[in-house]
Structures are given as C-alpha cells and as structure tokens.
Design a protein around this motif. Sequence first.
Motif, short mmCIF file in Angstrom:
data_model
loop_
_atom_site.label_atom_id
_atom_site.label_comp_id
_atom_site.label_asym_id
_atom_site.label_seq_id
_atom_site.Cartn_x
_atom_site.Cartn_y
_atom_site.Cartn_z
N TYR A 1 0.85 -1.19 0.00
CA TYR A 1 0.00 0.00 0.00
C TYR A 1 0.89 1.24 0.00
O TYR A 1 1.41 1.63 1.03
N GLU A 2 1.05 1.86 -1.15
CA GLU A 2 1.86 3.08 -1.24
C GLU A 2 3.15 2.99 -0.43
O GLU A 2 3.38 3.80 0.47
N PRO A 3 4.00 2.02 -0.72
CA PRO A 3 5.20 1.86 0.12
C PRO A 3 6.10 3.09 0.11
O PRO A 3 6.77 3.38 1.09
N LEU A 4 6.08 3.86 -0.99
CA LEU A 4 6.94 5.04 -1.07
C LEU A 4 6.56 6.07 -0.02
O LEU A 4 7.37 6.91 0.36
N LEU A 5 5.32 6.01 0.45
CA LEU A 5 4.90 6.94 1.50
C LEU A 5 4.92 6.28 2.87
O LEU A 5 5.43 6.84 3.83
N LEU A 6 4.35 5.07 2.94
CA LEU A 6 4.16 4.47 4.26
C LEU A 6 5.48 4.11 4.92
O LEU A 6 5.59 4.20 6.14
N ILE A 7 6.47 3.72 4.15
CA ILE A 7 7.72 3.32 4.79
C ILE A 7 8.46 4.54 5.36
O ILE A 7 8.85 4.52 6.54
N PRO A 8 8.62 5.65 4.59
CA PRO A 8 9.21 6.83 5.25
C PRO A 8 8.38 7.34 6.43
O PRO A 8 8.94 7.68 7.48
N ILE A 9 7.06 7.35 6.28
CA ILE A 9 6.24 7.84 7.39
C ILE A 9 6.36 6.90 8.59
O ILE A 9 6.50 7.34 9.73
N ILE B 1 -1.01 12.73 8.52
CA ILE B 1 -0.99 11.28 8.71
C ILE B 1 -2.33 10.69 8.25
O ILE B 1 -2.37 9.65 7.56
N ALA B 2 -3.43 11.36 8.61
CA ALA B 2 -4.74 10.84 8.20
C ALA B 2 -4.83 10.82 6.69
O ALA B 2 -5.22 9.80 6.09
N ALA B 3 -4.44 11.94 6.04
CA ALA B 3 -4.55 12.00 4.57
C ALA B 3 -3.72 10.90 3.92
O ALA B 3 -4.21 10.17 3.06
N TYR B 4 -2.47 10.77 4.38
CA TYR B 4 -1.61 9.79 3.72
C TYR B 4 -2.03 8.37 4.03
O TYR B 4 -1.97 7.49 3.17
N SER B 5 -2.48 8.11 5.26
CA SER B 5 -2.82 6.72 5.55
C SER B 5 -4.10 6.32 4.84
O SER B 5 -4.22 5.20 4.36
N TYR B 6 -5.07 7.26 4.72
CA TYR B 6 -6.27 6.88 3.98
C TYR B 6 -5.99 6.77 2.50
O TYR B 6 -6.59 5.95 1.80
N MET B 7 -5.06 7.62 1.99
CA MET B 7 -4.67 7.48 0.58
C MET B 7 -4.10 6.09 0.34
O MET B 7 -4.37 5.46 -0.67
N ALA B 8 -3.29 5.62 1.30
CA ALA B 8 -2.72 4.29 1.14
C ALA B 8 -3.80 3.22 1.23
O ALA B 8 -3.65 2.13 0.70
N LEU B 9 -4.89 3.56 1.92
CA LEU B 9 -5.95 2.56 2.12
C LEU B 9 -7.05 2.65 1.06
O LEU B 9 -8.07 1.98 1.18
N ILE C 1 -10.80 1.01 0.88
CA ILE C 1 -12.02 1.80 1.12
C ILE C 1 -12.94 1.79 -0.10
O ILE C 1 -14.16 1.64 0.04
N GLN C 2 -12.36 1.94 -1.29
CA GLN C 2 -13.21 2.20 -2.45
C GLN C 2 -13.98 1.01 -3.02
O GLN C 2 -15.17 1.15 -3.32
N PRO C 3 -13.35 -0.17 -3.19
CA PRO C 3 -14.10 -1.25 -3.86
C PRO C 3 -15.45 -1.60 -3.24
O PRO C 3 -16.43 -1.75 -4.00
N PRO C 4 -15.60 -1.68 -1.90
CA PRO C 4 -16.94 -2.00 -1.37
C PRO C 4 -17.98 -0.95 -1.75
O PRO C 4 -19.12 -1.31 -2.09
N LEU C 5 -17.57 0.33 -1.74
CA LEU C 5 -18.50 1.40 -2.10
C LEU C 5 -18.91 1.27 -3.57
O LEU C 5 -20.08 1.47 -3.92
N VAL D 1 -3.68 10.20 -6.78
CA VAL D 1 -3.07 9.77 -8.04
C VAL D 1 -1.94 8.82 -7.77
O VAL D 1 -1.13 9.11 -6.89
N PRO D 2 -1.75 7.76 -8.50
CA PRO D 2 -2.69 7.18 -9.45
C PRO D 2 -3.42 5.99 -8.84
O PRO D 2 -3.94 5.15 -9.56
N ASP D 3 -3.43 5.93 -7.52
CA ASP D 3 -3.95 4.72 -6.86
C ASP D 3 -5.42 4.50 -7.14
O ASP D 3 -5.83 3.38 -7.42
N SER D 4 -6.23 5.57 -7.04
CA SER D 4 -7.66 5.34 -7.18
C SER D 4 -7.98 4.96 -8.63
O SER D 4 -8.88 4.14 -8.86
N ALA D 5 -7.23 5.50 -9.61
CA ALA D 5 -7.45 5.09 -10.99
C ALA D 5 -7.14 3.60 -11.16
O ALA D 5 -7.85 2.87 -11.85
#
Lengths: 440, 119
Positions: free
Chosen positions: A91-99, A231-239, A243-247, A393-397
């Motif tokens: 899940y967005e390792p480029l962000l989650l690992i530094p964070i 942290i909230a923005a980045y962690s939900y972006m990673a998630l 989050i999206q497929p069930p919706l 970008v570009p995860d949700s796409a």
Amino acid sequence: MKKLIIIFSVLSLLIFIRPVLGLGANNQVMETTTVSNTQVQTPDEESVLDGAFKGIKTFYNYTGFANATSGHIIMIIVGIIFIYLGIKYDYEPLLLIPIGIGVIIGNIPFVAGNQTGIYETGSVLNYLYFGVVKGVYPPLIFLGIGAMTDFSSLIANPKLMLLGGAAQIGVFATFLGALYLGFNLPEAGAIGIIGGADGPTAIFLSSKLANGINVLADGTTVKNLIGPIAIAAYSYMALVPVIQPPLMRLLISKEDRKIKMKPPRAVTQKEKMIFPVVALILTLFISPSALPLLGMLFFGNLLKESGRTERLAETARTKLIDIVTILLGVTVGASTQADIFITKDSMLIFGLGAISFVIATCGGLLFAKFMNLFLKDGNKINPLIGAAGVSAVPDSARVVHTEGLKSDPSNYLLMHAMAPNVSGVIGSAIAAGIILSFLG
Amino acid sequence: MIQILLNTDPISEGYVILITGLLIVFGALVILALFFNFGLPVMLYVYKIITKGKDKKISEIKVKGDTGFTGEISAVIGASVHMYLSEQHDHESAILTIKQVKKTYSPWSSKIYGIQNRL
C-alpha cells in the motif's frame, strides 16, 4: 554465553573506570559525596561504587526506557504497522515506509531541552520540518506530479473533468462535520481537505490554517493539526484499495460496471502544450490562493509537454520529487510525537478523514451515474471512474481499473479513470485555494 | 471579513463556504471543460488559418488510414518495443584481465598522520 560474559565485563569495566576518570554529568554531586565521605570516614571502595551507581542512574534517566510512556509505545507500534502494511501489502510503500520510520523516530523518548526532538527549535529534525510547517514541500511535490502526469485523456474528454469536481463534495462535507464537532473555522477547513485525498494539498492547507501560530479574531490560537491531518490524509490514501471497492460494489449495478467506454481520441502535441498554460491562467484567476500548488503543477506539466525541457522535466519527476518525498515522509512521520499527537482531536480527525473519503468516493460515483442520465447510449461513461475523482493519483485510478476488470476482463478503464483522477488533483487544489481565501 | 466571521456563528458560515466553495470548484472545472470542448478547437483552427501559407509543404498524415488505430493498438506496439529493447544485453569482451592498481599517496589514507600525532 561468550557474548554475555563480554558484555558484562565491558559494563563492569566502564562502571569502575568512570569514577576514576571523574567523568559524568553529575560531577558536582560526586564532589559532595566525597566530601561527606571524608567526614564520616567510610571506606573508599563504597564511595566509588556509590558514584558508579549514581552515574548509571543518571545515564538511565537519559535513556528511552526511563522516559517511555504508553503513548510512545503505542505510536512506535503504529509506525511498525505502517512499515508492515507498506512492505507486505504494497500500500503506497513510497509513503508508508518513510512515514512509518518517521513515526518511530519521532517517538523515541528523550529528555527535553537537548535539541533532539522535532518540536525543539534548533534541532536538525526541526529544520527539516520547516519545509512542512511553511508549506515548502507540497509545491515541489506538485511540480513533480505535473511533470509526471499526462493530461491527454482529460483533454480528449473534457466532460470527465466534472467528476473531479463532484468528488470535492467530500472536502466540504467534512468541513461541515468538523464544524459540528466543535472545531473552529480554520481548523475545520484544514480537516476538510483530507477529503481531497491529496497529501501535499492537505499539508499545504493545514500549514496555512491550523499551524498553531495563527490567532483568531476572538483571541484564541488555532491548534497545530498538521501532523494528524497529514498522517490521516496519507494513511487513507494508502488505504484507497480497501475503502473504495466496497462502495463501488454497493452503488454501481453489475450492468453499469460492464459499460465499455469509447477509446479516447488522439490528442495533438499542440493541445497538450496549450493545456497547462490555459488551465494555469483560468484556474488561478478563479482561485488565486491555490497559486503555489497549481502554478507548480502546470509548470511541471509544461516542462514535460514542451518537448524542449526534457532534462528539467526528468529531474522534476524523478530526483526532485524523490528527495522531497523522503524529507516530507520522514518529517511528517516524526511530527507525531506522542505527547502532541495522541489527543482527542487526532482521533476525531481520523474518524472525519475516513468519512470524508467515503463521501468523496460516493459523490464521484453518484455524479457519474447522474451524468449518464444525460448522455446518449454510445457515449455513456462507466460510473466506476467517478471513484477516481478523489485525487490519490494514481492509486484510485488503478483501483477503478482492477474493479472494472473484475466485472469484465476485457474492459480497460485505466486511461479513462486517469481523467477524473488528474482533474481531482486540480479540483482539490482549487478547493484548498477557496478555503484558504475564505479563512486564511 | 473578520467582522463577518465575528457576527455569524461558525455553522452558518460553514454552510456559506460549503455552497460557494462547491459552486466555485464546479464553476472552475466547467469553464475548463467548456474551453477544451469548444474554445480549443477554435483556437487551433485560427492558428491553422494564420500559419496556412507557411507550412503548406508538410502534408499531414491522412486521418482515413488511422481510423482503426486506437490507443490500445499503440499501447501494444509500445509494450512490444519495450519488451524487445529490455531483453537486449550489451556484448562484453569476455576476457578478464587483472589490472594492477597503482597506489598513489593520499593524505586520507596516510599512516604518517595517526590519532596520536599532536600538531
């Protein structure tokens, strides 16, 4: 066993050497003890041992073990979870690992006053954090994003731009929700932008509105919410893939998910070059406060499309954005120092963030369905791409693409989903500009 | 601005921002969309007329032949070219020689200046 003996002997050596050399922070304490010793005439051996124990005690008081609180431990575990999610589930390792590593760095317990922590002026981390607090990093990230992004699918099908606007309902709904929960206006504005699903924009806006420095009209100072919001923005972006497929499955019927869209027309280079210039002028005339973000975004895009500045574009989309991402990730992570981060506000922000992502996704999906009512049969859009209107970008796409493939393995939505995706970036930057001009 | 903020409660102010904000975001994107739907073709057409005389000799590729050429086809071509190129290796001579490294003096690795030297 051998190691244990070595460690033990080294430790005992250190203990005995220390008083002999007369080192240590508590020199003065030692002197007084020796003075009293001479009066009482106790054997020398004991005073040496005494001093040694005191030395160890002072040393112990400086270690993390002595200063750790439950908050530190919780945050370190959170950091480890971030790293685990990044490595294991990609899940967005480029962000989650530094964070994640930043969270651990920021929550090593230390004694205040030695210029160690990120919130102490003069510490190295504080200087790096400057880029976050003053909103320096986000525009640089946007420059790189601009140099990476291909707007051609958007130019080919401009009506998809509206989906990027529809998803911004998440921003404003969260803003209202935060107001109802008792945050004041600037704080609520900064919290709302989490719904824009855009890390740099969220950091930019919160550094301007909820930075702990601004003073409101009634004399109160706003809270510093940059850490929790980022942290909230980045962690939900990673998630987003969670989050999206069930919706999508909930709101879009099976038939609609199978709609195949016409392949976008080829876009000429001339149009691609005109786009950043025109979009820059139009959007910034409407929302000038978004200047640092959108200005850099379209500047980066022009570097890419002009065909003459490939070197600059290459740097912007690789080296520069990598450097800034590293610094941003670590410092945002480190800003979650437990005593400042673990508050009721942070928990509320996390709750609101989750809701805002849900609302934004639903807004995009429903608006896409709504647009379909007006479109002719051959021209219908696949409502799934509405979910890409939240930026991320570009995860949700990519999520839209994989969901489309699940319903129909020959339906490739990635190109189409990129259009609302990049317009979501523009939309959330405009929204940030509007909120900033209202409340800044 | 401050006056307005002081005199109204945050919730109603929030609704004002909600509505105006959404309208402006939509407005901006609608204007962009309209421009690229209608304005851009006109601009390109005008540009074509202006520069008509100059680049007459360069004939554009006929669109008729390209009707079946979609983005998917170009993606396939691109992918195959990429795969072909990435499987290439550069040819090496396969002769291994050991070159003698000439050690030149460097103060960085000097044994003259050790830790014990007090200058």
